[in-house]
Design an enzyme around this catalytic site. Structure first.
Site, PDB file in Angstrom:
ATOM      1  CG  PHE A  97      -1.877   1.115   1.281  1.00 51.82           C
ATOM      2  CD1 PHE A  97      -2.843   1.272   0.307  1.00 51.82           C
ATOM      3  CD2 PHE A  97      -1.795   2.059   2.297  1.00 51.82           C
ATOM      4  CE1 PHE A  97      -3.721   2.346   0.342  1.00 51.82           C
ATOM      5  CE2 PHE A  97      -2.673   3.132   2.340  1.00 51.82           C
ATOM      6  CZ  PHE A  97      -3.632   3.275   1.367  1.00 51.82           C
ATOM      7  CG  ASP A 168       3.742  -1.692   6.657  1.00 55.93           C
ATOM      8  OD1 ASP A 168       2.803  -2.047   7.404  1.00 55.93           O
ATOM      9  OD2 ASP A 168       3.594  -0.898   5.713  1.00 55.93           O
ATOM     10  CG  HIS A 171      -1.211  -6.798   5.104  1.00 52.87           C
ATOM     11  ND1 HIS A 171      -0.908  -7.114   3.798  1.00 52.87           N
ATOM     12  CD2 HIS A 171      -1.694  -5.537   5.071  1.00 52.87           C
ATOM     13  CE1 HIS A 171      -1.188  -6.086   3.012  1.00 52.87           C
ATOM     14  NE2 HIS A 171      -1.650  -5.114   3.767  1.00 52.87           N
ATOM     15  CD  GLN A 194      -8.263   0.026   5.970  1.00 47.90           C
ATOM     16  OE1 GLN A 194      -7.579  -0.989   6.128  1.00 47.90           O
ATOM     17  NE2 GLN A 194      -9.214   0.117   5.071  1.00 47.90           N
ATOM     18  CE  LYS A 197      -4.350  -2.878   6.666  1.00 55.09           C
ATOM     19  NZ  LYS A 197      -5.113  -1.989   5.801  1.00 55.09           N
ATOM     20  NE  ARG A 226       1.073  18.411  26.303  1.00 57.00           N
ATOM     21  CZ  ARG A 226      -0.002  18.381  25.513  1.00 57.00           C
ATOM     22  NH1 ARG A 226      -0.391  17.238  24.966  1.00 57.00           N
ATOM     23  NH2 ARG A 226      -0.684  19.482  25.271  1.00 57.00           N
ATOM     24  CE1 TYR A 233       1.327  26.363  24.958  1.00 56.62           C
ATOM     25  CE2 TYR A 233       2.747  27.831  26.212  1.00 56.62           C
ATOM     26  CZ  TYR A 233       2.070  27.530  25.039  1.00 56.62           C
ATOM     27  OH  TYR A 233       2.142  28.385  23.967  1.00 56.62           O
ATOM     28  NE  ARG A 243      -3.850  13.338  22.715  1.00 60.39           N
ATOM     29  CZ  ARG A 243      -3.661  14.656  22.708  1.00 60.39           C
ATOM     30  NH1 ARG A 243      -2.430  15.145  22.851  1.00 60.39           N
ATOM     31  NH2 ARG A 243      -4.669  15.494  22.582  1.00 60.39           N
TER      32      ARG A 243
HETATM   33  C1  PLP Z   1       0.926  -2.623   4.045  1.00 65.83           C
HETATM   34  C2  PLP Z   1       0.234  -1.438   4.640  1.00 65.83           C
HETATM   35  N1  PLP Z   1       0.962  -0.505   5.262  1.00 65.83           N
HETATM   36  C3  PLP Z   1       0.406   0.581   5.824  1.00 65.83           C
HETATM   37  C4  PLP Z   1      -0.956   0.781   5.765  1.00 65.83           C
HETATM   38  C5  PLP Z   1      -1.507   2.054   6.310  1.00 65.83           C
HETATM   39  O1  PLP Z   1      -2.390   1.910   7.344  1.00 65.83           O
HETATM   40  P1  PLP Z   1      -3.542   2.976   7.595  1.00 65.83           P
HETATM   41  O2  PLP Z   1      -4.581   2.792   6.536  1.00 65.83           O
HETATM   42  O3  PLP Z   1      -4.037   2.631   8.961  1.00 65.83           O
HETATM   43  O4  PLP Z   1      -2.948   4.336   7.559  1.00 65.83           O
HETATM   44  C6  PLP Z   1      -1.761  -0.175   5.118  1.00 65.83           C
HETATM   45  C7  PLP Z   1      -3.211  -0.100   5.019  1.00 65.83           C
HETATM   46  O5  PLP Z   1      -4.063   0.486   4.895  1.00 65.83           O
HETATM   47  C8  PLP Z   1      -1.155  -1.303   4.536  1.00 65.83           C
HETATM   48  O6  PLP Z   1      -1.877  -2.223   3.877  1.00 65.83           O
END
Ligand code: PLP
Length: 440
Positions: A97, A168, A171, A194, A197, A226, A233, A243
């Protein structure tokens, strides 16, 4: 006499829908209402996000977890926290992605694409080795579809060249490699929550690590710079508010309770389907790395070799959908072919010397090949049912193979046959695990 394929007017292999995603129930409802009534909706007030961080990190073999707004900012924050600077190079795969590479740009660094392995669809250590330059500072292997990348080889390269490794793991919730969970294999890891997932709250992400200094730097960046013990502050570094909120934390805590059982179900059904499909000519399910002790099957992926199966991929996908099996070809082209890279439309994130990288000259033939001609994706929620539900997928593939001649005839008659990929109506047997020479 065969019942004709559904695309040709027959009864579909399956008319029942697959389990919808997400799965939720009273637990989520009650926890959301409890959060609502508490009036503590932000993570700085309530208990949900903090609890989730602790539990998720522990389940993924890490001492530290930091929940974030999504799995894109998590990658960016990991890069910033690790001290990646303008003009540094970060190696990424082209079969992923957007975020894996765009997070690098947003950290003011340059993504360098290294090809994937044609059988596992994960970053090829040999391609990574060839892409390393004196400017390389980090690499981001993606555990694509839920199978951990070749982390032994990648970590060895990283050690040799003093590179940071960010997994990363968007998945790979619940996947494992040898004795260790995905998320604990590199220096730091990023997951996404997301909507699609395997663990979701609509949006969200988390970083996991065993490196205390990195964890603290990320925590500071995600909370306006922070620092622990500092006052409200008081801001120490360039950063922002990334967050996660308590409502998402509440949902994630409930979803995490479901994750282990769902991961076991996906793994069982995914393995079953891989074994069944490998029996048919032209179907090459994602090769399982020996070190992959658990695949999270965010996607079930296979290479579909039209020349061996006897039907063009586009027609096959149409036929499979008609049989009641949702499917797609996945990414239509490799990430480095996006206009963003071709035109270097990097906005303010363009280092002075970016001219040294020409993304139109990047060569990643394996990624290009599976995008343009071979890949087939089935989504994770199809694997949350019983064995019979997966059996239906296998039967649909088998049925289409058995009736490939009728399907091609139909496609020819209806002008549906893609001209460039019209294959011989082959019944050749497969030759080896990688396809015949020249088929790629
Ligand atoms: C391989 C991969 N990396 C990063 C992301 C990014 O995640 P997000 O959509 O939560 O920003 C995704 C998916 O959406 C992804 O499939």
């Amino acid at each position: 006499m065969h019942q004709p394929l559904a695309l040709l007017g027959g009864k579909p292999t399956r008319s029942k829908p697959y389990p919808a995603w997400p799965i939720f129930g009273r637990a989520e409802e009650q926890r959301l209402i409890r959060t609502l009534r508490s009036g503590r909706w932000g993570r700085l007030q309530g208990p949900e996000v903090a609890r989730f961080e602790e539990q998720f990190a522990a389940q993924h073999g890490c001492r530290f977890g930091l929940a974030l707004a999504n799995g894109t900012v998590s990658l960016r924050i990991a890069l910033l926290a690790a001290g990646i600077r303008a003009g540094d190079e970060v190696i990424v795969p082209p079969y992923t992605f957007l975020s894996t590479a765009s997070a690098v740009l947003e950290a003011n660094a340059l993504p360098v694409f290294a090809d994937i392995d044609l059988d596992t669809f994960n970053l090829s250590p040999a391609a990574v080795a060839a892409a390393i330059t004196p400017r390389t500072r980090a690499l981001i292997p993606v555990h694509f579809a839920g199978q951990p990348a070749d982390m032994d080889a990648l970590m060895a390269l990283a050690k040799k060249h003093k590179l940071l490794v960010i997994e990363d793991a968007a998945h790979a919730h619940g996947a494992s490699y040898g004795q260790r969970p995905a998320g604990s294999l590199g220096h730091i890891a990023s997951f996404s929550f997301q909507s699609s997932k395997n663990l979701t709250a609509g949006e969200g992400g988390i970083l996991t690590t065993n490196d205390q200094a990195l964890a603290e730097a990320c925590r500071s960046i995600h909370n306006c710079g922070r620092v622990p013990g500092g006052v409200w502050y008081e801001h120490h570094v360039v950063s922002g508010n990334y967050r996660l909120g308590e409502f998402q934390g509440a949902i994630l805590n409930c979803q995490l309770d479901r994750l282990e059982q769902q991961t076991q179900t996906r793994e069982r059904n995914g393995r079953f389907l891989a074994a069944r499909l490998a029996q048919l000519p032209g179907l090459y399910p994602q090769k399982r790395d020996d070190a992959c002790t658990r695949h999270s099957y965010h996607l079930f992926m296979l290479r579909f070799l039209a020349e061996e199966f006897g039907v063009p991929r586009q027609i096959f996908l149409q036929a499979l959908k008609a049989e009641g099996i949702p499917c797609s070809a996945g990414y239509g082209f490799s990430l480095h072919h996006q206009p963003l890279f071709r035109n270097k439309a990097f906005g303010p994130f363009l280092p002075d010397d970016a001219a040294r990288l020409d993304y139109t000259k990047v060569e990643c033939p394996n990624s290009d090949l599976i995008c343009s001609r071979q890949c087939v994706w089935l989504e994770q929620h199809l694997f949350l049912g019983r064995r019979q539900d997966t059996e239906d997928i296998a039967r649909a593939f088998e049925r289409i193979y058995e009736q490939r001649a009728a399907l091609c005839e139909w496609a020819n008659k209806n002008g549906a046959m893609p001209a460039a990929t019209r294959p011989a109506n082959s019944s050749r047997r497969r030759t080896n695990g990688r396809g015949r020479k020249g088929v790629r």
